[in-house]
Scaffold this active site. Structure first.
Site, mmCIF file in Angstrom:
data_model
loop_
_atom_site.group_PDB
_atom_site.id
_atom_site.type_symbol
_atom_site.label_atom_id
_atom_site.label_comp_id
_atom_site.label_asym_id
_atom_site.label_seq_id
_atom_site.Cartn_x
_atom_site.Cartn_y
_atom_site.Cartn_z
ATOM 1 N N GLY A 6 0.838 -1.196 0.000
ATOM 2 C CA GLY A 6 0.000 0.000 0.000
ATOM 3 C C GLY A 6 0.870 1.241 0.000
ATOM 4 N N GLN A 50 2.855 9.915 2.000
ATOM 5 C CA GLN A 50 4.201 9.328 2.054
ATOM 6 C C GLN A 50 5.092 9.802 0.913
ATOM 7 O OE1 GLN A 50 2.430 5.192 2.527
ATOM 8 N NE2 GLN A 50 4.345 4.949 3.651
ATOM 9 N N CYS A 83 6.027 -0.585 7.324
ATOM 10 C CA CYS A 83 5.677 0.661 6.641
ATOM 11 C C CYS A 83 6.856 1.108 5.797
ATOM 12 C CB CYS A 83 5.328 1.742 7.665
ATOM 13 S SG CYS A 83 4.823 3.297 6.917
ATOM 14 N N LEU A 84 6.580 1.515 4.568
ATOM 15 C CA LEU A 84 7.661 1.980 3.696
ATOM 16 C C LEU A 84 8.335 3.225 4.256
ATOM 17 C CD1 LEU A 84 5.876 1.392 0.271
ATOM 18 C CD2 LEU A 84 7.734 0.033 1.267
ATOM 19 N N HIS A 86 -4.327 1.305 7.978
ATOM 20 C CA HIS A 86 -2.953 1.834 8.043
ATOM 21 C C HIS A 86 -2.805 3.041 7.100
ATOM 22 C CE1 HIS A 86 1.613 0.972 7.967
ATOM 23 N NE2 HIS A 86 1.454 1.790 6.944
ATOM 24 N N GLU A 87 -3.344 2.923 5.880
ATOM 25 C CA GLU A 87 -3.199 4.002 4.892
ATOM 26 C C GLU A 87 -4.042 5.219 5.258
ATOM 27 O OE1 GLU A 87 -0.798 3.517 3.177
ATOM 28 O OE2 GLU A 87 -0.664 1.354 2.973
ATOM 29 N N HIS A 129 -2.236 7.324 7.640
ATOM 30 C CA HIS A 129 -1.254 8.218 6.998
ATOM 31 C C HIS A 129 -1.915 9.519 6.545
ATOM 32 C CE1 HIS A 129 2.473 5.945 6.820
ATOM 33 N NE2 HIS A 129 1.926 4.916 6.197
HETATM 34 O O1 GNR Z 1 4.054 -2.639 2.507
HETATM 35 C C1 GNR Z 1 3.406 -2.542 3.556
HETATM 36 N N1 GNR Z 1 3.147 -3.660 4.273
HETATM 37 C C2 GNR Z 1 2.286 -3.690 5.354
HETATM 38 C C3 GNR Z 1 2.293 -4.831 6.139
HETATM 39 C C4 GNR Z 1 1.433 -4.938 7.210
HETATM 40 C C5 GNR Z 1 0.556 -3.914 7.499
HETATM 41 C C6 GNR Z 1 0.549 -2.761 6.736
HETATM 42 C C7 GNR Z 1 1.406 -2.651 5.655
HETATM 43 S S1 GNR Z 1 1.367 -1.228 4.678
HETATM 44 C C8 GNR Z 1 2.994 -1.217 4.034
HETATM 45 C C9 GNR Z 1 3.135 -0.126 2.981
HETATM 46 C C10 GNR Z 1 2.979 1.223 3.634
HETATM 47 O O2 GNR Z 1 3.806 1.745 4.332
HETATM 48 N N2 GNR Z 1 1.851 1.834 3.457
HETATM 49 O O3 GNR Z 1 1.632 3.013 4.055
HETATM 50 NI NI NI Z 2 2.779 3.003 5.874
#
Ligand code: GNR
Ligand code: NI
Length: 169
Positions: free
Chosen positions: A46, A51, A91-92, A133-134, A137
């Site tokens: 995601g 980001q 998270c990236l 999660h997104e 952000h």
């Molecule tokens: O790549 C991602 N893997 C992930 C794994 C478990 C829960 C959430 C994520 S999101 C993350 C990509 C990201 O940072 N999205 O904001």
């Molecule tokens: Ni993230």
């Protein structure tokens, strides 16, 4: 298409709050294409516009094994939440950091696609986690905000140290 730079925690720009998309013009479809390319290249499941330092309410997600199930959410809203689940999140914007977070097990999300077409989606499991999660952000939140101050400080120091190493190299 273009690869975009991903902000790394504790970059203060990750705290910006994204504004709703009002007009579905070419800037939206271009950003979605660039975010998609950036997510697949990372690789991640995601990516939120915040980001890549664009404070607009735009998310791309693909939780499929073979990267064949792209989903685009513009102005997403969670309208139902049920149950609980906890998985190790990554998270990236926090490379190499993984920690469990409490999330709803099942959600219903209302959003538009990149052309402004509205839809509703029921999601469970990993997809539901990723959507939550997104959307965090877009509200200036990252998953380590749910951890203790001590754990968060340790993570911040580690990422700051790695950033310094990168700058010297
Ligand atoms: O790549 C991602 N893997 C992930 C794994 C478990 C829960 C959430 C994520 S999101 C993350 C990509 C990201 O940072 N999205 O904001
Ligand atoms: Ni993230």
């Amino acid at each position: 298409m273009a690869l975009l730079d991903i902000l790394v925690y504790p970059d203060p720009r990750l705290r910006n709050k994204a504004a709703a998309v009002e007009e579905f013009d070419e800037s939206v479809t271009t950003l979605v294409a660039d975010m998609t390319e950036t997510m697949y290249a990372a690789p991640g499941i995601g990516l939120a516009a915040i980001q890549v330092n664009v404070p607009r309410r735009i998310i791309v997600i693909d939780t499929s094994e073979d990267r064949s199930d792209l989903r685009v959410f513009v102005n997403p809203q969670i309208i139902e939440k049920d149950g609980e689940q906890q998985i190790d999140e990554g998270c990236l914007s926090l490379p190499g950091i993984y920690a469990p977070v409490d999330r709803a097990e099942s959600i219903v999300v209302r959003a538009c696609d990149q052309h402004g077409e509205p839809f509703e989606l029921r999601a469970e499991g990993l997809l539901a986690v990723c959507i939550q999660h997104e959307i965090d952000h877009l509200d200036g939140k990252v998953f380590v905000d749910y951890l203790s101050r001590m754990k968060r400080d340790r993570i911040r120091r580690r990422l700051e140290k790695e950033a310094r190493k990168r700058d010297v190299a």
